[in-house]
Enzyme design. Sequence first.
Site, PDB file in Angstrom:
ATOM      1  N   ALA A 133       2.800 121.341  64.615  1.00 22.33           N
ATOM      2  CA  ALA A 133       1.681 121.266  65.531  1.00 22.33           C
ATOM      3  C   ALA A 133       1.888 119.262  65.252  1.00 22.33           C
ATOM      4  CB  ALA A 133       0.325 121.400  64.904  1.00 22.33           C
ATOM      5  N   TYR A 134       1.792 119.263  64.435  1.00 22.34           N
ATOM      6  CA  TYR A 134       2.375 117.987  63.942  1.00 22.34           C
ATOM      7  C   TYR A 134       3.600 117.487  64.924  1.00 22.34           C
ATOM      8  CZ  TYR A 134       2.490 113.349  61.123  1.00 22.34           C
ATOM      9  OH  TYR A 134       2.703 111.970  60.342  1.00 22.34           O
ATOM     10  N   ASN A 135       4.638 117.615  64.459  1.00 23.46           N
ATOM     11  CA  ASN A 135       5.745 116.750  65.622  1.00 23.46           C
ATOM     12  C   ASN A 135       5.695 116.397  67.169  1.00 23.46           C
ATOM     13  OD1 ASN A 135       6.684 116.556  62.930  1.00 23.46           O
ATOM     14  ND2 ASN A 135       8.252 117.832  63.176  1.00 23.46           N
ATOM     15  N   SER A 154       2.015 116.972  68.578  1.00 21.28           N
ATOM     16  CA  SER A 154       1.662 115.668  68.708  1.00 21.28           C
ATOM     17  C   SER A 154       2.153 114.591  68.687  1.00 21.28           C
ATOM     18  CB  SER A 154       0.209 115.759  67.802  1.00 21.28           C
ATOM     19  OG  SER A 154       1.151 115.199  66.705  1.00 21.28           O
TER      20      SER A 154
END
Length: 254
Positions: free
Chosen positions: A159-161, A163
């Site tokens: 999710a972080y990457n 985004s």
Amino acid sequence: MILDKFRLDGKAALVTGAGTGLGAAMALGLAEAGADVAVLGRRKGLVEETARRIEALGRRALAIGADVTEADEVARAVERTEETLGGVDILINGAGVINADPSVDVSPDDFRFVLDVNLTGAFLCAQAAGRGMLARGSGSIVSIGTFLGERGHRPARAAYNASKYGVVGLTKSLAMEWGGRGVRVNCICPGVHRTPMLAPALADPEVEEGLNERTILGRVGEPEDIVGLAVFLASDASAYITGESIFEDGGGWL
């Protein structure tokens, strides 16, 4: 004089995620360079403290409690900044969250939340501040990506990457669309810094030692390390730079 190009006197800035960590450090750095600064975050008490520190530097400050995922709140924040400090000349998209759940376990709601804050929030703030910048024919937007955003080195960061990859794409798209109208858009991709978000991980000496060994400069970053680059990209010293993603990660894991 070349140093005059780094000055931000007479400029108004809006910094999101400015309650702690990198956001607070960048907000203070902009104030030290001469800007008046509106600081935005979900936790009003923290941004009020950042605002007090800005005022202690002799600059005007405005503390705004708002959620970057809510378009109405973002629009009101920009409106308040313009009413109090003048038109927004500089936007720093510093608000961000992280999720480290394994990809097979992360819930759809958690995945969407990370994208909403990190990517949609950056877009909503750029859109709201960009309208005034485009009308005036000038402005600088700086979003915060990550050194993982174009590398994907670590597991359990889907999710972080995703985004942050999106933030890089958003940066390039807005730079292309708005550059001819005087608005520059760039992205800083920081490495690991000693911030409240990463404090639990860095509390383990073995984790920090491992990070130091994998970073060319041999240490974890401090929040102040990002400030010079943020001021540079916000200022006329970078007047011919747009659409770029600049790594600020101690050499990272090249």
